[in-house]
Design an enzyme around this catalytic site. Sequence first.
Site, mmCIF file in Angstrom:
data_model
loop_
_atom_site.group_PDB
_atom_site.id
_atom_site.type_symbol
_atom_site.label_atom_id
_atom_site.label_comp_id
_atom_site.label_asym_id
_atom_site.label_seq_id
_atom_site.Cartn_x
_atom_site.Cartn_y
_atom_site.Cartn_z
ATOM 1 N N GLN A 106 0.845 -1.187 0.000
ATOM 2 C CA GLN A 106 0.000 0.000 0.000
ATOM 3 C C GLN A 106 0.886 1.244 0.000
ATOM 4 O OE1 GLN A 106 -2.240 1.695 3.438
ATOM 5 N NE2 GLN A 106 -4.058 1.145 2.258
ATOM 6 N N TYR A 113 -5.601 10.577 4.779
ATOM 7 C CA TYR A 113 -4.228 10.720 4.311
ATOM 8 C C TYR A 113 -4.239 11.609 3.060
ATOM 9 C CZ TYR A 113 -2.958 7.387 7.871
ATOM 10 O OH TYR A 113 -2.767 6.781 9.103
ATOM 11 N N ARG A 118 -8.448 -5.990 12.036
ATOM 12 C CA ARG A 118 -8.275 -6.344 13.447
ATOM 13 C C ARG A 118 -8.402 -7.849 13.739
ATOM 14 N NH1 ARG A 118 -12.326 -2.102 16.094
ATOM 15 N NH2 ARG A 118 -13.317 -2.394 14.047
ATOM 16 N N CYS A 125 -11.823 -11.391 17.721
ATOM 17 C CA CYS A 125 -11.615 -9.958 17.949
ATOM 18 C C CYS A 125 -12.850 -9.333 18.594
ATOM 19 C CB CYS A 125 -11.319 -9.260 16.622
ATOM 20 S SG CYS A 125 -11.169 -7.465 16.743
ATOM 21 N N CYS A 176 -11.841 -3.894 20.576
ATOM 22 C CA CYS A 176 -11.472 -2.956 21.636
ATOM 23 C C CYS A 176 -10.495 -1.891 21.122
ATOM 24 C CB CYS A 176 -10.866 -3.690 22.816
ATOM 25 S SG CYS A 176 -9.253 -4.446 22.505
ATOM 26 N N CYS A 214 -5.041 -2.557 20.067
ATOM 27 C CA CYS A 214 -3.959 -3.277 19.392
ATOM 28 C C CYS A 214 -2.967 -2.358 18.698
ATOM 29 C CB CYS A 214 -4.535 -4.257 18.375
ATOM 30 S SG CYS A 214 -5.843 -3.571 17.333
#
Length: 357
Positions: free
Chosen positions: A100, A169, A318, A340, A343, A346
């Site tokens: 990416q 971005y 996630r 997952c 939350c 991470c």
Amino acid sequence: MKTLFDETQLSGLNLKNRFVRSATHDGRADALGHVTQELIEHYEELAKGGVGTIITGLTNVTDIEKIVPTQMAIYDDSFIAEYKKLTDAVHRYDVNIFVQLVCNGVQSSSKNPGALWAPSAIEGEPTVAGATEMTKADIQSMKDAFVNGAIRAKRAGFDGVQLHVAHGYLLSRFLTPYYNRRTDEYGGTTENRARVVLEICRDIKEAVGSEYPVLAKINCDDFMDEGLAFAECKRICKMLEAAGLSAIEISGGSALSRPNEGVIRKVTPDTESYFKQYAEDLAEALNIPVICVGGHRDINKLREIVSNTKIEYFSLCRPFIREPYLINRWASGDTSPAKCISCTKCFGVPTQCIFNK
């Protein structure tokens, strides 16, 4: 009938299933964005887990911007041999890997020297604090950096590239009316705000060959006042298709999004696959594949979506941080939902699930 474990082709590239690891900041590069052994091992572990295609964490194409420590980069030729080790490690498991490509713009907390590029400087707007409004020369430098990044990616063995045009971005901000207040050919109308992304797409295809896959990740909606809305997103995606784009990953949201309407949301059984409606609509409108990201947890719900829509691929972020072997688990017959719990504790240095420490 389509299934999640179909073998498919994308621009001539064989994909062993419809699961994609969506670009995720890994926090495992070095202080200047170079590859570490820990980064290679991280991607090898993901490849062992059964996903068909991996998209790397956001990888900066230029050192004119501030280099963010632990974020991957590809701003000069010294990265090619390093990434060849990474792509070779992934390919041993019959997994494709895309890099990416990104310019961070003002979304950088780095203390390193460099520019904080923005399409427009907006006085009094805290999310544009310290920004340098880009000149035409800056825009050309950015375009060249994306093209050179793609050339290096191909030489390093990546199976394709993805342009990061989402989440606030730099390329995403060119599309957003609130952030792009330019009065030249790169601001104003939808066509003008999309111009730089279209030019980068065309220039990359010309540089690396028409068959080399070029994807884009784009916001369906910024979910903010004066943001990019879905009707414009759809128009831009059609322009990108005409420019030679290979596939679209549909996401949404950024720093100014309304509560729980950003890119990373709390997921419940009732709110899974939260960009599905946009991806489904877009898949009907385009002739290139659409990848749906956002809150996928239950394989049975994904089976329903793949059977009843034109969505081709599903990307997860996630769930793979907690369970890199999730796809192997589902393929083996254990189809309980991803573990997952959303939350979002991470994302650190390195990125890792609090339950795996």
